[in-house]
Structures are given as structure tokens and as C-alpha cells.
Design a protein around this motif. Structure first.
Motif, mmCIF file in Angstrom:
data_model
loop_
_atom_site.group_PDB
_atom_site.id
_atom_site.type_symbol
_atom_site.label_atom_id
_atom_site.label_comp_id
_atom_site.label_asym_id
_atom_site.label_seq_id
_atom_site.Cartn_x
_atom_site.Cartn_y
_atom_site.Cartn_z
ATOM 1 N N THR A 203 0.828 -1.201 0.000
ATOM 2 C CA THR A 203 0.000 0.000 0.000
ATOM 3 C C THR A 203 0.869 1.260 0.000
ATOM 4 O OG1 THR A 203 -1.677 -1.178 1.278
ATOM 5 C CG2 THR A 203 -1.838 1.212 1.183
ATOM 6 N N PRO A 204 0.749 2.108 -1.029
ATOM 7 C CA PRO A 204 1.539 3.343 -1.057
ATOM 8 C C PRO A 204 0.862 4.455 -0.260
ATOM 9 C CG PRO A 204 0.281 3.149 -3.062
ATOM 10 C CD PRO A 204 -0.029 1.919 -2.250
ATOM 11 N N THR A 205 1.599 5.489 0.008
ATOM 12 C CA THR A 205 1.019 6.654 0.676
ATOM 13 C C THR A 205 0.467 7.622 -0.360
ATOM 14 O OG1 THR A 205 3.078 7.927 0.648
ATOM 15 C CG2 THR A 205 2.718 6.434 2.519
ATOM 16 N N ILE A 206 -0.432 8.501 0.084
ATOM 17 C CA ILE A 206 -0.959 9.540 -0.800
ATOM 18 C C ILE A 206 0.194 10.390 -1.345
ATOM 19 C CG2 ILE A 206 -2.306 11.674 -0.875
ATOM 20 C CD1 ILE A 206 -4.174 9.401 -0.796
ATOM 21 N N ASP A 207 1.117 10.763 -0.477
ATOM 22 C CA ASP A 207 2.214 11.640 -0.880
ATOM 23 C C ASP A 207 3.139 10.968 -1.894
ATOM 24 O OD1 ASP A 207 1.247 13.602 0.782
ATOM 25 O OD2 ASP A 207 2.610 13.147 2.439
ATOM 26 N N SER A 208 3.449 9.693 -1.690
ATOM 27 C CA SER A 208 4.378 9.015 -2.609
ATOM 28 C C SER A 208 3.755 8.831 -3.983
ATOM 29 C CB SER A 208 4.798 7.660 -2.027
ATOM 30 O OG SER A 208 3.689 6.763 -1.940
ATOM 31 N N LEU A 209 2.465 8.506 -4.029
ATOM 32 C CA LEU A 209 1.803 8.353 -5.322
ATOM 33 C C LEU A 209 1.669 9.691 -6.027
ATOM 34 C CD1 LEU A 209 -1.142 5.772 -5.283
ATOM 35 C CD2 LEU A 209 0.943 5.776 -6.633
ATOM 36 N N THR A 210 1.328 10.721 -5.277
ATOM 37 C CA THR A 210 1.217 12.052 -5.876
ATOM 38 C C THR A 210 2.550 12.492 -6.461
ATOM 39 O OG1 THR A 210 -0.545 12.683 -4.337
ATOM 40 C CG2 THR A 210 0.644 14.461 -5.433
ATOM 41 N N SER A 211 3.630 12.259 -5.737
ATOM 42 C CA SER A 211 4.959 12.615 -6.221
ATOM 43 C C SER A 211 5.320 11.839 -7.484
ATOM 44 C CB SER A 211 6.009 12.351 -5.138
ATOM 45 O OG SER A 211 5.784 13.166 -4.009
ATOM 46 N N ALA A 212 4.964 10.555 -7.520
ATOM 47 C CA ALA A 212 5.255 9.737 -8.696
ATOM 48 C C ALA A 212 4.476 10.227 -9.916
ATOM 49 C CB ALA A 212 4.934 8.278 -8.403
ATOM 50 N N LEU A 213 3.215 10.599 -9.705
ATOM 51 C CA LEU A 213 2.399 11.103 -10.809
ATOM 52 C C LEU A 213 2.947 12.428 -11.338
ATOM 53 C CD1 LEU A 213 -1.094 10.245 -9.313
ATOM 54 C CD2 LEU A 213 -0.169 9.291 -11.437
ATOM 55 N N LEU A 214 3.324 13.319 -10.441
ATOM 56 C CA LEU A 214 3.871 14.610 -10.852
ATOM 57 C C LEU A 214 5.206 14.425 -11.577
ATOM 58 C CD1 LEU A 214 3.075 16.758 -7.689
ATOM 59 C CD2 LEU A 214 1.923 16.863 -9.910
ATOM 60 N N LYS A 215 5.998 13.468 -11.147
ATOM 61 C CA LYS A 215 7.272 13.209 -11.804
ATOM 62 C C LYS A 215 7.057 12.714 -13.229
ATOM 63 C CE LYS A 215 11.571 10.581 -11.348
ATOM 64 N NZ LYS A 215 12.348 9.613 -10.517
ATOM 65 N N LYS A 216 6.050 11.884 -13.437
ATOM 66 C CA LYS A 216 5.811 11.336 -14.779
ATOM 67 C C LYS A 216 5.129 12.342 -15.698
ATOM 68 C CE LYS A 216 3.588 7.728 -17.464
ATOM 69 N NZ LYS A 216 3.115 6.345 -17.546
ATOM 70 N N TYR A 217 4.056 12.975 -15.212
ATOM 71 C CA TYR A 217 3.227 13.799 -16.092
ATOM 72 C C TYR A 217 3.542 15.294 -16.023
ATOM 73 C CZ TYR A 217 0.461 9.537 -16.570
ATOM 74 O OH TYR A 217 0.058 8.251 -16.824
ATOM 75 N N GLY A 218 4.331 15.727 -15.041
ATOM 76 C CA GLY A 218 4.734 17.122 -14.979
ATOM 77 C C GLY A 218 3.748 18.009 -14.244
ATOM 78 N N ARG A 219 3.847 19.302 -14.545
ATOM 79 C CA ARG A 219 3.003 20.300 -13.896
ATOM 80 C C ARG A 219 1.539 20.062 -14.258
ATOM 81 N NH1 ARG A 219 2.753 26.572 -15.881
ATOM 82 N NH2 ARG A 219 1.092 27.293 -14.472
ATOM 83 N N PRO A 220 0.654 19.989 -13.258
ATOM 84 C CA PRO A 220 -0.756 19.699 -13.557
ATOM 85 C C PRO A 220 -1.576 20.960 -13.808
ATOM 86 C CG PRO A 220 -0.438 19.656 -11.197
ATOM 87 C CD PRO A 220 0.915 19.966 -11.798
ATOM 88 N N THR A 221 -2.671 20.741 -14.497
ATOM 89 C CA THR A 221 -3.666 21.804 -14.644
ATOM 90 C C THR A 221 -4.414 21.998 -13.334
ATOM 91 O OG1 THR A 221 -3.953 21.348 -16.999
ATOM 92 C CG2 THR A 221 -5.749 22.507 -15.889
ATOM 93 N N GLN A 222 -4.696 20.883 -12.657
ATOM 94 C CA GLN A 222 -5.438 20.926 -11.394
ATOM 95 C C GLN A 222 -4.857 19.918 -10.429
ATOM 96 O OE1 GLN A 222 -9.626 20.140 -11.787
ATOM 97 N NE2 GLN A 222 -10.052 20.383 -9.612
ATOM 98 N N ASP A 223 -4.658 20.336 -9.204
ATOM 99 C CA ASP A 223 -4.171 19.467 -8.130
ATOM 100 C C ASP A 223 -5.138 19.599 -6.962
ATOM 101 O OD1 ASP A 223 -2.884 18.038 -6.184
ATOM 102 O OD2 ASP A 223 -0.981 19.117 -6.317
ATOM 103 N N GLN A 224 -6.098 18.685 -6.934
ATOM 104 C CA GLN A 224 -7.140 18.735 -5.908
ATOM 105 C C GLN A 224 -6.729 17.879 -4.715
ATOM 106 O OE1 GLN A 224 -11.479 18.345 -6.954
ATOM 107 N NE2 GLN A 224 -11.277 16.410 -5.853
ATOM 108 N N LYS A 225 -6.557 18.507 -3.585
ATOM 109 C CA LYS A 225 -6.168 17.783 -2.375
ATOM 110 C C LYS A 225 -7.383 17.117 -1.740
ATOM 111 C CE LYS A 225 -2.001 19.436 -2.834
ATOM 112 N NZ LYS A 225 -0.891 18.567 -3.315
ATOM 113 N N ALA A 226 -7.127 16.100 -0.939
ATOM 114 C CA ALA A 226 -8.210 15.417 -0.238
ATOM 115 C C ALA A 226 -8.836 16.354 0.786
ATOM 116 C CB ALA A 226 -7.685 14.168 0.454
#
Length: 337
Positions: A203-226
């Protein structure tokens, strides 16, 4: 119903949508994939179907024609273009390339043509087109007695009546859906979505998955926090020229994606690539992720593909009718009046 979403947008609607209920889904409908044949869409021999089999045996039978690693001959995305793939599967791949890439991502995945969902094309014979495929982890084949089947039906009926939350995926499982468009044998991917439910010991953490997604796809249009009533969501939206849509763009809030393999997508010529990721926290610990959905759609490209496919189908039908009239005029007998 499938059909037009608006004068400037196509909508993909489905017959497999499941309503979200907390971190689970209510009564999802699973496609019958255990006997699906990959790539060719043919079903394996019915010999031995009355015998029980493990998930590995079911997958091995269904994946008889799969060769890994997947061979991709479609042109790669441009060097400076937005990242637009989900585990290597992206819009523009052929039907066969995408299916093989999906199947090669996990040896237990089996796939088959999607039914009961698709775009409502305004053209004759449109219903004959392959409009995508689904893939899921193979399940063991269990031969049950009539009594056991009846008991299962009764349990399902009780669960539906009580609106019980039933998980569509077991820990460690994933599922895919790819929408395709084009004439027979020329289908290309328009959108792809993948959902994975993580194994208990991975089970990954919210922060680790978010970091991995940002690393792959770059700057987002929208970053909605929980927050209360909102799940963590990341969206990367681009215009048809490949420019990232930001809050100052007139397209901000208009170009939406879809991360759920069971959901539909909307296509518009005003939007380009849209990547969307949604995280579902654990109920017991919101800092950990129970499952993740990631999807990508090429809205403008998909819109063009549907338009050109409709035109091609209409032209083919016109040629057919013209040939039938010409043949009838040469071969038919004079009427008796």
C-alpha cells in the motif's frame, strides 16, 4: 443512451457504470473475460470448460497468442509532446498494439472486446465496429453444482436489495478499458483507463503516489487535495496544440478527463490530451491509498476519428446501395404489368 453530448462534443456512454460508494463500488458488473481470447477476439476451445482451473491456467489458456514484450510500430509521440500514456498504452496505438501492451503488463490479465458500450455513430453498419476492449485479472474457473449456483444467486439478490458495497477488485488486482475508433482493422485508441487496487503489503502513501504522478506527467492543470467530500485528484489538460491549460486559459474547467475504466469520456474539438488520476484513500487510514485510477483521452483526435469513421461508413454504404441498384437494373426481369 449513447449519442451526442452537445453540438460540439461526442460522449461515450456505457452499460457497465457503477456508482461510487465510499471506497467501494456498488454492484459492479464484471465482463466475462476468463474465456476471452486476446488480440484475435476469438474464444478458446470449449473443450474442458466443465473442469475447474486455477487463475493461472485460465490466463494461460486465454493468452495463448500473446507475445511479450509487446511490439509497437505506431510512431512514438513527439519529443516535446505531453506525456500521454498509462503504463505505455496511449491514444494513437492500434487496437492490437494496445491490447498486447496491456496484456504484457501483467501475466494474469486477460482481455476481450468491450460490449454494451461505445459511441453512437450516425452511420449505417456502425454497430459492427470494435469500439474498444476490456482487460481484467483472470479468475479461477470453479465448477459448481445447481445448489451452489442457486445459493450464489440468492446472496447476490440479498446484496442488491440491501445496497451492499461490494468491491469490484480484490487487493492486488487491476482492470483496464481502452476505447478505439476506426474502420474494421484500422481501429486506433482514443482513450485508455486503468484502475489498480493495491495489495495489503504494498500500500503506497498519498504523498508518494502524488509525487510519482507529478514526476511522470509534470506540472498539472489541477491538483485537488483530499478534503471532506473530495478525493485527491490530479488533471493534466492540454489544448489541441499541445499547450498546457492553466487557470488563466479560457479552456480551464472545460477540458475534463476520465480516470475510471467503468466511466465514459467526452470528446470535443476544443480540447487535446487530458490525463486524469484519482486516488482512493483507505477508510482506516486516509494517508494510505486503497486504489488508484489513471486515464488519458485525446479529445480532439478522438473527435476527428469519429467524424472520419462516420463519413467512411456512409460512403461505403452509398457504394453498396449504388452497386445493388446497378446490378438489379442489369439482371432484373421486366415487370409484368
Amino acid at each position: 443512451m449513447t449519442g451526442w453530448a452537445s453540438p460540439s462534443a461526442f460522449a461515450l456512454s456505457i452499460g457497465l457504470a457503477a456508482a461510487l460508494a465510499g471506497c467501494g463500488k456498488s454492484e459492479p458488473v464484471a465482463p466475462p473475460l476468463a474465456a476471452a481470447k486476446p488480440a484475435t477476439g476469438k474464444s478458446p476451445s470449449s473443450a474442458g470448460t466443465e473442469q475447474s482451473a486455477s487463475a493461472e491456467e485460465v490466463a494461460r489458456q486465454a493468452r495463448a497468442d500473446v507475445a511479450c514484450p509487446a511490439k509497437i510500430v505506431s510512431p512514438p509521440r513527439a519529443e516535446n509532446a505531453a506525456v500521454d500514456d498509462v503504463v505505455g498504452v496511449r491514444p494513437g496505438l492500434t487496437y492490437e498494439e494496445a491490447m498486447n501492451a496491456v496484456l504484457c503488463s501483467n501475466p494474469l490479465l486477460v482481455a476481450g472486446p468491450a460490449t454494451g458500450r461505445g459511441f453512437n455513430l450516425k452511420a449505417p453498419t456502425a454497430a459492427t465496429l470494435r469500439q474498444g476492449f476490456v482487460a481484467r485479472i483472470a479468475e479461477p474457473r470453479v465448477v459448481k453444482s445447481s445448489k451452489q449456483i442457486l445459493q450464489d444467486m440468492q446472496r447476490d439478490t440479498i446484496a442488491r436489495g440491501s445496497n451492499a458495497v461490494r468491491e469490484d477488485l480484490k487487493p492486488g488486482q487491476m482492470k483496464w478499458y481502452a476505447a478505439t475508433m476506426g474502420l474494421q482493422g484500422q481501429e486506433r485508441v482514443v482513450s485508455v483507463a486503468r484502475e489498480e487496487r493495491f495489495a495489503a503489503d504494498q500500500t503506497p502513501t498519498i504523498d508518494s503516489l502524488t509525487s510519482a504522478l507529478l514526476k511522470k506527467y509534470g506540472r498539472p492543470t489541477q491538483d485537488q487535495k483530499a478534503s471532506s467530500g473530495r478525493l485527491p485528484l490530479l488533471r493534466w489538460a492540454y489544448d489541441p496544440f499541445g499547450r498546457l491549460i492553466t487557470e488563466t486559459s479560457p479552456l480551464y474547467g472545460r477540458c475534463m478527463g476520465s480516470s475510471d475504466p467503468d466511466a465514459g469520456v467526452t470528446l470535443s474539438p476544443d480540447c487535446g490530451i487530458v490525463v486524469q488520476a484519482m486516488l482512493f484513500p483507505q477508510r482506516a487510514n486516509p494517508g494510505l491509498v486503497d486504489r488508484m485510477q489513471v486515464g488519458v483521452v485525446d479529445q480532439a483526435g478522438g473527435y476527428r476519428a469519429i467524424t472520419s469513421t462516420e463519413q467512411a461508413l456512409s460512403q461505403i454504404d452509398l457504394q453498396r446501395r449504388t452497386q445493388e441498384v446497378e446490378k438489379a437494373s442489369k439482371n432484373s426481369k421486366a415487370p409484368t404489368l
